[in-house]
Write a protein that holds these residues in place. Structure first.
Motif, PDB file in Angstrom:
ATOM      1  N   ALA A   1      -1.145   5.621  -6.610  1.00 13.28           N
ATOM      2  CA  ALA A   1      -2.184   4.692  -7.041  1.00 13.28           C
ATOM      3  C   ALA A   1      -3.457   4.954  -6.241  1.00 13.28           C
ATOM      4  O   ALA A   1      -3.417   5.318  -5.071  1.00 13.28           O
ATOM      5  CB  ALA A   1      -1.730   3.250  -6.842  1.00 13.28           C
TER       6      ALA A   1
ATOM      7  N   ALA B   1      -4.566   3.321  -2.427  1.00 20.25           N
ATOM      8  CA  ALA B   1      -3.391   2.785  -1.735  1.00 20.25           C
ATOM      9  C   ALA B   1      -3.410   3.123  -0.251  1.00 20.25           C
ATOM     10  O   ALA B   1      -2.982   2.319   0.572  1.00 20.25           O
ATOM     11  CB  ALA B   1      -2.112   3.318  -2.387  1.00 20.25           C
TER      12      ALA B   1
ATOM     13  N   GLY C   1       0.819  -1.212   0.000  1.00 21.44           N
ATOM     14  CA  GLY C   1       0.000   0.000   0.000  1.00 21.44           C
ATOM     15  C   GLY C   1       0.850   1.257   0.000  1.00 21.44           C
ATOM     16  O   GLY C   1       0.534   2.238  -0.678  1.00 21.44           O
TER      17      GLY C   1
ATOM     18  N   GLY D   1       2.248   1.664  -3.399  1.00 21.55           N
ATOM     19  CA  GLY D   1       1.210   2.218  -4.280  1.00 21.55           C
ATOM     20  C   GLY D   1       0.979   3.700  -4.025  1.00 21.55           C
ATOM     21  O   GLY D   1       0.736   4.467  -4.959  1.00 21.55           O
TER      22      GLY D   1
END
Length: 134
Positions: free
Chosen positions: A44, A47, A36, A39
């Motif tokens: 992202a 995330a 996470g 990300g």
């Protein structure tokens, strides 16, 4: 103390599975937090939510360890904690809980079926004998 339990071998196995499952759960939660965070570094979508669920899964793993530690003393409580942590971890971090979940759920089953069953005491009322009058 081992003689006080219903099936001490099952409870010992539940203890071991709970502790190992909790440790693997914490490792899986840390992996989810790492992914996470990775990300989030690349911006992202979602995330940050993965990181938050990873933190929750660390707590759930600790609950699994506590449940495993309680298996020999309070097996009903241990079974509930192990089952709760096994299922909640799957909800929180899904695939990162793939090793820990089955271990915790198996530990819950063993803690439940290995517990000491309370037997109903069949007391018959004693007939009071009359005392002889002297």
């Amino acid at each position: 103390m081992a003689g006080d339990s219903g099936h001490p071998g099952m409870l010992t196995t539940a203890l071991v599975l709970g502790i190992i499952g909790g440790v693997f759960g914490i490792i899986g939660a840390l992996a989810a937090m790492f992914l996470g965070g990775l990300g989030a570094a690349f911006a992202a979508e979602g995330a940050g939510e993965i990181v938050g669920l990873g933190f929750a899964a660390v707590f759930i793993g600790v609950v699994g360890i506590v449940g495993g530690a309680l298996a020999r003393g309070a097996s009903k409580t241990a079974a509930l904690l192990l089952l709760l942590s096994g299922v909640a971890g799957f909800i929180a971090v899904s695939m990162a809980w793939l090793i820990a979940g089955p271990l915790l759920i198996a530990g819950a089953i063993l803690a439940w079926f290995g517990r000491k069953k309370k037997r109903a005491v069949n007391r018959q009322p004693s007939a009071a004998e009359p005392k002889p009058v002297t």
